[in-house]
Design a protein around this motif. Structure first.
Motif, short mmCIF file in Angstrom:
data_model
loop_
_atom_site.label_atom_id
_atom_site.label_comp_id
_atom_site.label_asym_id
_atom_site.label_seq_id
_atom_site.Cartn_x
_atom_site.Cartn_y
_atom_site.Cartn_z
N ALA A 191 0.82 -1.20 0.00
CA ALA A 191 0.00 0.00 0.00
C ALA A 191 0.86 1.26 0.00
N VAL A 192 1.93 1.25 0.80
CA VAL A 192 2.85 2.40 0.81
C VAL A 192 3.43 2.62 -0.58
N GLU A 193 3.72 1.53 -1.26
CA GLU A 193 4.32 1.60 -2.58
C GLU A 193 3.33 2.09 -3.63
N ALA A 194 2.06 1.70 -3.49
CA ALA A 194 1.09 1.96 -4.55
C ALA A 194 0.29 3.23 -4.36
N ALA A 195 0.03 3.63 -3.13
CA ALA A 195 -0.87 4.75 -2.88
C ALA A 195 -0.21 6.08 -3.24
N PRO A 196 -0.97 6.98 -3.85
CA PRO A 196 -0.39 8.28 -4.23
C PRO A 196 -0.15 9.20 -3.04
N SER A 197 -0.79 8.96 -1.90
CA SER A 197 -0.57 9.79 -0.72
C SER A 197 -0.69 8.94 0.53
N ALA A 198 -0.25 9.49 1.66
CA ALA A 198 -0.26 8.75 2.91
C ALA A 198 -1.67 8.40 3.35
N ARG A 199 -2.66 9.15 2.94
CA ARG A 199 -4.03 8.81 3.32
C ARG A 199 -4.44 7.46 2.75
N GLY A 200 -3.77 7.03 1.69
CA GLY A 200 -4.09 5.75 1.08
C GLY A 200 -3.50 4.56 1.81
N TRP A 201 -2.47 4.78 2.62
CA TRP A 201 -1.86 3.64 3.32
C TRP A 201 -1.84 3.78 4.84
N ALA A 202 -2.17 4.95 5.37
CA ALA A 202 -2.11 5.12 6.83
C ALA A 202 -3.05 4.16 7.55
N GLY A 203 -4.23 3.94 6.99
CA GLY A 203 -5.18 3.02 7.62
C GLY A 203 -4.64 1.60 7.69
N ALA A 204 -3.99 1.15 6.63
CA ALA A 204 -3.41 -0.19 6.63
C ALA A 204 -2.31 -0.30 7.68
N LEU A 205 -1.50 0.72 7.82
CA LEU A 205 -0.43 0.69 8.82
C LEU A 205 -1.00 0.65 10.23
N LEU A 206 -2.03 1.45 10.48
CA LEU A 206 -2.63 1.48 11.82
C LEU A 206 -3.33 0.17 12.15
N ARG A 207 -3.98 -0.42 11.16
CA ARG A 207 -4.62 -1.73 11.41
C ARG A 207 -3.56 -2.81 11.63
N TYR A 208 -2.41 -2.66 11.01
CA TYR A 208 -1.32 -3.60 11.27
C TYR A 208 -0.87 -3.50 12.72
N GLU A 209 -0.77 -2.28 13.24
CA GLU A 209 -0.41 -2.12 14.65
C GLU A 209 -1.44 -2.79 15.56
N LEU A 210 -2.71 -2.63 15.23
CA LEU A 210 -3.76 -3.27 16.03
C LEU A 210 -3.66 -4.80 15.94
N LEU A 211 -3.40 -5.31 14.75
CA LEU A 211 -3.28 -6.76 14.57
C LEU A 211 -2.08 -7.29 15.35
#
Length: 244
Positions: free
Chosen positions: A120-140
């Motif tokens: 997601a970090v690689e593909a998303a044009p801005s941090a709003r596109g991958w921040a959610g995935a990173l935060l859910r990873y922290e929760l997981l």
């Protein structure tokens, strides 16, 4: 001991004049350390870069011995390190993985989630596109290590609707109505952590505060806390972006 796997590079440190010890996350054998001969050389440094996907082979005479490790590059994310925000995200999420996971225990869900965050970090044009995935990873990660938050129902009433806060004591959600009298003692719960999708900057910052509180308290106390510098660099860049 012989392990062959496609793995994610999570941490690397120099060992001796030319070697390096790398910690890789594998799908079935969890976090594995290994010594790479020549791993600190100019040729190998771009391969042993956190976030890269490699084909790895670990060999050791016993499980107690540090394995010799050979790697071949499968997919490089080196280009992302030229961009401060993606670089900070990769640095943080791989360092968090390397410092918190016990070695040799399989975490297939974390492997898939980490691979998804990096993609997601690689593909998303801005941090709003991958921040959610990173935060859910922290929760997981919190959940997989036994410190999961319960965001399904209210700790006070059992309600499942209008959950607005999280109790810092129990890690359980609290509804807006039940938590209103204690709002100053609770952590805001951004809805996107429950509903999915992208979030706006204020909610991303709230989510960083929420997950950061429990990571700091439950997983990163003591010497492990040194990796929080990487998280602070990430949050500072997100803060500047949100304010700009």
């Amino acid at each position: 001991m012989l392990i062959r796997a496609t793995a994610i590079v999570c941490a690397v440190r120099a060992h001796g004049e030319h070697g390096a010890i790398a910690r890789l996350l594998t799908p079935e054998d969890g976090l594995q350390p290994g010594y790479v001969r020549g791993g600190h050389s100019r040729a190998m440094r771009p391969v042993l870069l956190p976030g890269n996907l490699v084909s790895a082979e670990f060999r050791a005479r016993s499980e107690e011995q540090l394995a010799g490790l050979t790697v071949e590059l499968v997919h490089s994310r080196a280009g992302l390190f030229a961009e401060p925000l993606p670089a900070a995200a990769i640095e943080w999420v791989t360092a968090l993985t390397a410092v918190t996971l016990p070695e040799g225990q399989p975490y297939p869900r974390l492997y898939a989630a980490l691979d998804g965050v990096l993609g997601a970090v690689e593909a998303a044009p801005s941090a709003r596109g991958w921040a959610g995935a990173l935060l859910r990873y922290e929760l997981l990660l919190l959940s997989e290590l036994g410190f999961g938050l319960d965001l399904t129902s209210c700790a006070a009433s059992g309600a499942t609707e209008d959950l607005a806060w999280v109790s810092p004591k129990s890690g359980q959600a609290v509804s807006r109505a039940a938590g209103a009298p204690y709002a100053d003692k609770l952590l805001p719960l951004p809805r996107f952590l429950i509903d999915g999708g992208e979030a706006d900057w204020p909610h991303i910052r709230e989510a960083l505060r929420l997950t950061g509180f429990f990571l700091n308290r439950d997983l990163l106390a003591g010497p492990r806390g040194s990796v929080l510098d990487a998280r602070e660099r990430l949050t500072a860049r997100i803060r500047r972006l949100a304010e700009g």
